[in-house]
Motif scaffolding. Structure first.
Motif, PDB file in Angstrom:
ATOM      1  N   ALA A  45       0.834  -1.209   0.000  1.00 48.74           N
ATOM      2  CA  ALA A  45       0.000   0.000   0.000  1.00 48.74           C
ATOM      3  C   ALA A  45       0.870   1.261   0.000  1.00 48.74           C
ATOM      4  O   ALA A  45       0.592   2.215  -0.735  1.00 48.74           O
ATOM      5  N   ALA A  46       1.911   1.260   0.798  1.00 46.70           N
ATOM      6  CA  ALA A  46       2.789   2.425   0.871  1.00 46.70           C
ATOM      7  C   ALA A  46       3.618   2.582  -0.401  1.00 46.70           C
ATOM      8  O   ALA A  46       3.773   3.694  -0.927  1.00 46.70           O
ATOM      9  N   MET A  47       4.148   1.485  -0.920  1.00 49.59           N
ATOM     10  CA  MET A  47       4.987   1.536  -2.122  1.00 49.59           C
ATOM     11  C   MET A  47       4.189   1.976  -3.347  1.00 49.59           C
ATOM     12  O   MET A  47       4.761   2.570  -4.262  1.00 49.59           O
ATOM     13  N   ALA A  48       2.895   1.717  -3.372  1.00 49.89           N
ATOM     14  CA  ALA A  48       2.057   2.109  -4.513  1.00 49.89           C
ATOM     15  C   ALA A  48       2.097   3.620  -4.733  1.00 49.89           C
ATOM     16  O   ALA A  48       1.947   4.088  -5.858  1.00 49.89           O
ATOM     17  N   GLN A  49       2.309   4.376  -3.670  1.00 51.79           N
ATOM     18  CA  GLN A  49       2.365   5.836  -3.771  1.00 51.79           C
ATOM     19  C   GLN A  49       3.780   6.355  -4.061  1.00 51.79           C
ATOM     20  O   GLN A  49       3.986   7.554  -4.181  1.00 51.79           O
ATOM     21  N   HIS A  50       4.735   5.438  -4.132  1.00 57.18           N
ATOM     22  CA  HIS A  50       6.126   5.823  -4.369  1.00 57.18           C
ATOM     23  C   HIS A  50       6.751   4.891  -5.413  1.00 57.18           C
ATOM     24  O   HIS A  50       7.716   4.179  -5.128  1.00 57.18           O
ATOM     25  N   PRO A  51       6.218   4.900  -6.635  1.00 54.66           N
ATOM     26  CA  PRO A  51       6.681   3.953  -7.651  1.00 54.66           C
ATOM     27  C   PRO A  51       8.127   4.166  -8.108  1.00 54.66           C
ATOM     28  O   PRO A  51       8.732   3.262  -8.671  1.00 54.66           O
ATOM     29  N   GLN A  52       8.696   5.332  -7.875  1.00 58.74           N
ATOM     30  CA  GLN A  52      10.057   5.593  -8.312  1.00 58.74           C
ATOM     31  C   GLN A  52      11.106   5.123  -7.308  1.00 58.74           C
ATOM     32  O   GLN A  52      12.303   5.185  -7.577  1.00 58.74           O
ATOM     33  N   VAL A  53      10.673   4.614  -6.152  1.00 56.07           N
ATOM     34  CA  VAL A  53      11.623   4.111  -5.158  1.00 56.07           C
ATOM     35  C   VAL A  53      12.040   2.692  -5.530  1.00 56.07           C
ATOM     36  O   VAL A  53      11.203   1.819  -5.752  1.00 56.07           O
ATOM     37  N   ARG A  54      13.340   2.474  -5.608  1.00 59.26           N
ATOM     38  CA  ARG A  54      13.892   1.132  -5.860  1.00 59.26           C
ATOM     39  C   ARG A  54      13.657   0.287  -4.608  1.00 59.26           C
ATOM     40  O   ARG A  54      13.910   0.746  -3.496  1.00 59.26           O
ATOM     41  N   HIS A  55      13.174  -0.946  -4.800  1.00 61.88           N
ATOM     42  CA  HIS A  55      12.905  -1.852  -3.677  1.00 61.88           C
ATOM     43  C   HIS A  55      13.768  -3.090  -3.834  1.00 61.88           C
ATOM     44  O   HIS A  55      13.621  -3.844  -4.793  1.00 61.88           O
ATOM     45  N   ILE A  56      14.672  -3.286  -2.886  1.00 63.47           N
ATOM     46  CA  ILE A  56      15.539  -4.462  -2.881  1.00 63.47           C
ATOM     47  C   ILE A  56      15.127  -5.325  -1.700  1.00 63.47           C
ATOM     48  O   ILE A  56      15.157  -4.877  -0.553  1.00 63.47           O
ATOM     49  N   LYS A  57      14.722  -6.538  -1.993  1.00 65.05           N
ATOM     50  CA  LYS A  57      14.218  -7.462  -0.976  1.00 65.05           C
ATOM     51  C   LYS A  57      15.275  -8.548  -0.787  1.00 65.05           C
ATOM     52  O   LYS A  57      15.524  -9.331  -1.692  1.00 65.05           O
ATOM     53  N   ILE A  58      15.903  -8.579   0.384  1.00 63.58           N
ATOM     54  CA  ILE A  58      17.041  -9.457   0.640  1.00 63.58           C
ATOM     55  C   ILE A  58      16.659 -10.538   1.647  1.00 63.58           C
ATOM     56  O   ILE A  58      16.197 -10.233   2.753  1.00 63.58           O
ATOM     57  N   GLU A  59      16.884 -11.785   1.250  1.00 62.82           N
ATOM     58  CA  GLU A  59      16.697 -12.890   2.202  1.00 62.82           C
ATOM     59  C   GLU A  59      17.876 -12.870   3.159  1.00 62.82           C
ATOM     60  O   GLU A  59      19.034 -13.018   2.758  1.00 62.82           O
ATOM     61  N   ASP A  60      17.579 -12.666   4.426  1.00 61.51           N
ATOM     62  CA  ASP A  60      18.605 -12.526   5.445  1.00 61.51           C
ATOM     63  C   ASP A  60      18.706 -13.822   6.242  1.00 61.51           C
ATOM     64  O   ASP A  60      17.818 -14.659   6.206  1.00 61.51           O
ATOM     65  N   GLY A  61      19.761 -13.973   6.965  1.00 60.84           N
ATOM     66  CA  GLY A  61      19.932 -15.150   7.807  1.00 60.84           C
ATOM     67  C   GLY A  61      21.375 -15.299   8.248  1.00 60.84           C
ATOM     68  O   GLY A  61      22.228 -14.449   7.997  1.00 60.84           O
ATOM     69  N   LYS A  62      21.645 -16.406   8.892  1.00 60.91           N
ATOM     70  CA  LYS A  62      22.968 -16.704   9.419  1.00 60.91           C
ATOM     71  C   LYS A  62      24.008 -16.659   8.294  1.00 60.91           C
ATOM     72  O   LYS A  62      23.796 -17.216   7.226  1.00 60.91           O
ATOM     73  N   GLY A  63      25.098 -15.965   8.569  1.00 63.10           N
ATOM     74  CA  GLY A  63      26.182 -15.880   7.600  1.00 63.10           C
ATOM     75  C   GLY A  63      25.961 -14.889   6.471  1.00 63.10           C
ATOM     76  O   GLY A  63      26.771 -14.797   5.557  1.00 63.10           O
ATOM     77  N   ARG A  64      24.872 -14.129   6.507  1.00 64.23           N
ATOM     78  CA  ARG A  64      24.591 -13.151   5.458  1.00 64.23           C
ATOM     79  C   ARG A  64      25.216 -11.819   5.860  1.00 64.23           C
ATOM     80  O   ARG A  64      24.831 -11.208   6.854  1.00 64.23           O
TER      81      ARG A  64
END
Length: 110
Positions: A45-64
């Protein structure tokens, strides 16, 4: 740019993230994390109003390394960057308004 819906299994380096131009949201979490799943609706919902923002989704965990370099301890952690510099951070956000407010700090009208 649209919201990413898939966690990247291969993370960029900290140097690559620090070198990004413009507004960027880096989301740390895991696909099986209940808190991460619950945050996706408000985030979309929030990102829909900010389409020019780059979104990087990182799988985090041990050793990352990238998550450790940002001292991520809980998921999801959203880090809002402007030109590679951290401007705001939200941990386990549960409402779109707090995400919108942080996005507005990095995504200023031209």
């Amino acid at each position: 740019m649209a919201m990413n819906t898939t966690f990247a299994a291969i993370e960029p380096t900290r140097e690559e993230v620090d070198g990004l131009a413009g507004p960027t949201l880096v989301e740390f979490g895991a696909p099986w994390c209940g808190f991460c799943q619950a945050a996706q609706g408000p985030l979309a919902a929030a990102m829909a109003q900010h389409p020019q923002v780059r979104h990087i989704k990182i799988e985090d965990g041990k050793g990352r390394r990238l998550g450790r370099s940002y001292a991520v301890k809980l998921w999801p952690t959203l880090i809002f960057l402007d030109g590679g510099r951290e401007v705001a951070r939200l941990v386990r956000p549960d409402d779109a308004d707090s995400i919108r407010q942080a996005l507005s700090q990095i995504d200023k009208p031209a």
